[in-house]
Scaffold this motif. Structure first.
Motif, PDB file in Angstrom:
ATOM      1  N   UNK A   1       0.815  -1.095   0.064  1.00 15.83           N
ATOM      2  CA  UNK A   1      -0.124   0.132   0.116  1.00 15.83           C
ATOM      3  C   UNK A   1       0.953   1.462  -0.022  1.00 15.83           C
ATOM      4  N   UNK A   2       2.022   1.220   0.722  1.00 11.07           N
ATOM      5  CA  UNK A   2       3.066   2.537   0.654  1.00 11.07           C
ATOM      6  C   UNK A   2       3.489   2.777  -0.549  1.00 11.07           C
ATOM      7  N   UNK A   3       3.503   1.812  -1.649  1.00 12.91           N
ATOM      8  CA  UNK A   3       3.940   1.844  -2.888  1.00 12.91           C
ATOM      9  C   UNK A   3       2.598   2.377  -3.995  1.00 12.91           C
ATOM     10  N   UNK A   4       1.802   1.950  -3.553  1.00 18.24           N
ATOM     11  CA  UNK A   4       0.348   2.194  -4.027  1.00 18.24           C
ATOM     12  C   UNK A   4       0.019   3.823  -3.970  1.00 18.24           C
ATOM     13  N   UNK A   5       0.332   4.383  -2.782  1.00 22.36           N
ATOM     14  CA  UNK A   5       0.143   5.794  -2.310  1.00 22.36           C
ATOM     15  C   UNK A   5       1.197   6.702  -2.768  1.00 22.36           C
ATOM     16  N   UNK A   6       2.146   6.205  -3.383  1.00 17.98           N
ATOM     17  CA  UNK A   6       3.474   6.988  -3.740  1.00 17.98           C
ATOM     18  C   UNK A   6       4.456   7.281  -2.487  1.00 17.98           C
ATOM     19  N   UNK A   7       4.133   6.911  -1.417  1.00 22.00           N
ATOM     20  CA  UNK A   7       4.932   7.040  -0.296  1.00 22.00           C
ATOM     21  C   UNK A   7       6.289   6.455  -0.559  1.00 22.00           C
ATOM     22  N   UNK A   8       6.155   5.403  -0.888  1.00 22.26           N
ATOM     23  CA  UNK A   8       7.593   4.566  -1.117  1.00 22.26           C
ATOM     24  C   UNK A   8       7.783   4.166  -2.492  1.00 22.26           C
ATOM     25  N   UNK A   9       9.005   4.167  -2.902  1.00 16.63           N
ATOM     26  CA  UNK A   9       9.303   4.020  -4.342  1.00 16.63           C
ATOM     27  C   UNK A   9       9.480   2.395  -4.766  1.00 16.63           C
ATOM     28  N   UNK A  10       9.276   1.736  -3.673  1.00 18.39           N
ATOM     29  CA  UNK A  10       9.564   0.037  -4.145  1.00 18.39           C
ATOM     30  C   UNK A  10       9.161  -0.697  -2.923  1.00 18.39           C
ATOM     31  N   UNK A  11       8.825  -1.724  -2.928  1.00 18.54           N
ATOM     32  CA  UNK A  11       8.470  -2.770  -1.913  1.00 18.54           C
ATOM     33  C   UNK A  11       9.301  -4.028  -1.762  1.00 18.54           C
ATOM     34  N   UNK A  12       9.942  -4.499  -0.761  1.00 18.32           N
ATOM     35  CA  UNK A  12      10.428  -5.734  -0.831  1.00 18.32           C
ATOM     36  C   UNK A  12       9.891  -6.747   0.357  1.00 18.32           C
ATOM     37  N   UNK A  13       9.547  -7.911   0.064  1.00 18.36           N
ATOM     38  CA  UNK A  13       8.832  -9.161   0.855  1.00 18.36           C
ATOM     39  C   UNK A  13       9.811 -10.300   0.516  1.00 18.36           C
TER      40      UNK A  13
ATOM     41  N   UNK B   1      -1.037  -7.323  -7.781  1.00 21.10           N
ATOM     42  CA  UNK B   1      -1.855  -7.239  -8.632  1.00 21.10           C
ATOM     43  C   UNK B   1      -3.222  -6.184  -8.373  1.00 21.10           C
ATOM     44  N   UNK B   2      -3.613  -6.741  -7.179  1.00 22.53           N
ATOM     45  CA  UNK B   2      -5.048  -6.012  -6.732  1.00 22.53           C
ATOM     46  C   UNK B   2      -4.894  -4.687  -6.378  1.00 22.53           C
ATOM     47  N   UNK B   3      -3.648  -4.269  -5.609  1.00 22.78           N
ATOM     48  CA  UNK B   3      -3.623  -2.786  -5.186  1.00 22.78           C
ATOM     49  C   UNK B   3      -2.790  -2.009  -6.274  1.00 22.78           C
ATOM     50  N   UNK B   4      -1.837  -2.565  -6.948  1.00 20.29           N
ATOM     51  CA  UNK B   4      -1.201  -1.803  -8.206  1.00 20.29           C
ATOM     52  C   UNK B   4      -1.527  -2.082  -9.474  1.00 20.29           C
ATOM     53  N   UNK B   5      -2.244  -3.011  -9.696  1.00 17.19           N
ATOM     54  CA  UNK B   5      -2.909  -3.107 -11.168  1.00 17.19           C
ATOM     55  C   UNK B   5      -1.459  -3.346 -12.083  1.00 17.19           C
ATOM     56  N   UNK B   6      -2.059  -4.016 -13.393  1.00 12.23           N
ATOM     57  CA  UNK B   6      -1.019  -4.277 -14.441  1.00 12.23           C
ATOM     58  C   UNK B   6      -0.856  -2.786 -15.108  1.00 12.23           C
TER      59      UNK B   6
ATOM     60  N   UNK C   1      12.213  -9.312  -9.171  1.00 13.67           N
ATOM     61  CA  UNK C   1      11.006  -8.211  -9.323  1.00 13.67           C
ATOM     62  C   UNK C   1       9.909  -8.947 -10.014  1.00 13.67           C
ATOM     63  N   UNK C   2       8.606  -8.719  -9.636  1.00 11.18           N
ATOM     64  CA  UNK C   2       7.547  -8.762 -10.209  1.00 11.18           C
ATOM     65  C   UNK C   2       7.163  -7.687 -11.316  1.00 11.18           C
ATOM     66  N   UNK C   3       7.715  -8.053 -12.524  1.00 11.77           N
ATOM     67  CA  UNK C   3       7.557  -7.293 -13.448  1.00 11.77           C
ATOM     68  C   UNK C   3       6.263  -6.865 -14.243  1.00 11.77           C
ATOM     69  N   UNK C   4       5.696  -5.756 -14.421  1.00 10.05           N
ATOM     70  CA  UNK C   4       4.468  -5.546 -15.276  1.00 10.05           C
ATOM     71  C   UNK C   4       3.546  -4.958 -14.359  1.00 10.05           C
ATOM     72  N   UNK C   5       3.804  -4.589 -13.348  1.00  9.20           N
ATOM     73  CA  UNK C   5       2.805  -3.916 -12.358  1.00  9.20           C
ATOM     74  C   UNK C   5       3.098  -2.198 -12.463  1.00  9.20           C
ATOM     75  N   UNK C   6       2.143  -1.577 -12.024  1.00  8.79           N
ATOM     76  CA  UNK C   6       2.074  -0.197 -11.902  1.00  8.79           C
ATOM     77  C   UNK C   6       2.996   0.173 -10.794  1.00  8.79           C
ATOM     78  N   UNK C   7       4.227  -0.500 -10.400  1.00  5.50           N
ATOM     79  CA  UNK C   7       4.997  -0.137  -9.133  1.00  5.50           C
ATOM     80  C   UNK C   7       5.938  -1.299  -9.134  1.00  5.50           C
ATOM     81  N   UNK C   8       6.905  -0.920  -8.379  1.00  7.67           N
ATOM     82  CA  UNK C   8       8.207  -1.907  -8.129  1.00  7.67           C
ATOM     83  C   UNK C   8       7.966  -3.001  -6.975  1.00  7.67           C
ATOM     84  N   UNK C   9       7.856  -4.176  -7.165  1.00  7.44           N
ATOM     85  CA  UNK C   9       7.647  -4.978  -6.206  1.00  7.44           C
ATOM     86  C   UNK C   9       8.830  -5.861  -6.432  1.00  7.44           C
TER      87      UNK C   9
END
Length: 360
Positions: A94-106, A118-123, A293-301
């Protein structure tokens, strides 16, 4: 100087949670410097702060966001989407979706990470059903990016081209290759080999005007040789190739250990060869190339191995930072738009299309 950036971390994910995530932050800062990079750690605040104290990490480096909710490693993706809101994994994305963070690592549950991302960031591309997972494959020349390695079981020609576009940008952003070469994994290098989708993808890459350095078809043996910088394939084939390579590597490592400990003479030889063996081990150590990385999302995961060491988690952080600091998203977006236009107004090739398939 690079712009300041925030990296969001799922501190409860993986086999070890905060006891690897906090040392992973320390390892990243030790190896790459901490200038301009801060972290948001999501999870149990008491556990996180205890590990931060052990690692000498302060509040000017790490922001702690408390939640006592965690997505289990064996939880099914559908359950994670229904019940995961407010968890460390969900909040980190969610922090990436909101624009607060530039990327997420898990390092958490891969299926849940993919589904919630995919649900939060969309393709970013309408043709992609799921993000593509990229693996950095060690070779004599460095690494080769292989994608997809498990997310998209079947891929049509357009999706294979999307993988090529994303893989090329990934190699430039993370591994510093100025103009990566791209190959499509096939049963032979000849133009007439393979099924219709790989042949059509090859045509699009040759004639589509994407500005990519398309090499041609490559075979399985070319991956470890480093024949090209990016190898494109569907997730079914890519996952089998990856798991087969991992199995062969473990088999050979077992044979070497058995041979080097079989006698006193062998043990003495192993002792003399130890520096070279250590260098070889470091080259093929999964932790050294951790971070897919999970490539193809509207955000860096970025997905870390669940059992990664602190050094491995630090390597995954590096991948996230390099992607977030690069023009990866803009570069991919421009070429995906070019592909969309091309598919709406297809090129008619003057070359005669090969008929049939051939496997030798």
């Amino acid at each position: 100087m690079s712009s300041p950036i925030l990296i969001s971390l799922d501190a409860m994910g993986g086999d070890h949670g905060p006891s690897v995530v906090a040392p992973g932050v320390r390892d990243y800062r030790k190896r790459h410097g901490g200038e301009g990079v801060r972290f948001i750690l999501h999870g149990d605040e008491t556990a996180i702060r205890a590990e931060m104290a052990k690692c000498g990490l302060t509040d000017d480096v790490c922001i702690v966001r408390h939640t006592d909710k965690v997505v289990a490693m064996d939880e099914k993706p559908a359950q994670a989407m229904r019940r995961g809101k407010g968890s460390s994994l969900w909040n980190a994305i969610e922090a990436v979706k909101s624009g607060e963070a530039g990327a997420v690592v898990s390092a958490g549950n891969t299926g849940a990470l993919m589904a919630i991302s995919k649900l939060l960031l969309r393709m970013s591309a309408p043709g992609l059903e799921r993000p593509a997972i990229v693996a950095s494959w060690p070779t004599p020349k460095g690494v080769t990016a292989v994608l997809d390695v498990g997310a998209n079981i079947e891929s049509d020609a357009a999706q294979l081209v999307e993988f090529a576009i994303m893989g090329e940008a990934f190699m430039t952003a993370v591994h510093g290759v100025a103009r990566p070469t791209i190959g499509i994994l096939n049963v032979g290098s000849e133009d007439m080999k393979g099924h219709e989708e790989v042949r059509e993808a090859a045509r699009l890459l040759r004639e589509g005007g994407f500005g990519l350095d398309y090499f041609g078809f490559v075979e399985g043996t070319d991956i470890a040789k480093g024949t090209v910088d990016v190898v494109v394939t569907d997730g079914f084939t890519g996952n089998i190739a990856l798991k087969t390579a991992e199995g062969v590597a473990k088999f050979i490592a077992g044979l070497m250990k058995e041979a080097l400990t079989s006698s006193v003479t062998s043990k003495l030889g192993a002792l003399l060869a130890m520096p070279a063996l250590r260098r070889m081990s470091q080259k093929i150590d999964p932790n050294a190339n951790n971070g897919g990385p999970l490539l193809g999302l509207n955000g860096i995961v970025v997905k870390s191995h669940g059992g990664a060491t602190s050094a491995g988690f630090g390597a995954a952080i590096r991948v996230a930072v390099e992607l977030a600091r690069s023009d990866y998203m803009e570069k991919v977006g421009a070429n995906l738009q070019r592909l969309t236009t091309l598919l709406e107004d297809p090129i008619v090739s003057s070359a005669e299309e090969p008929v049939g398939e051939s496997i030798q």
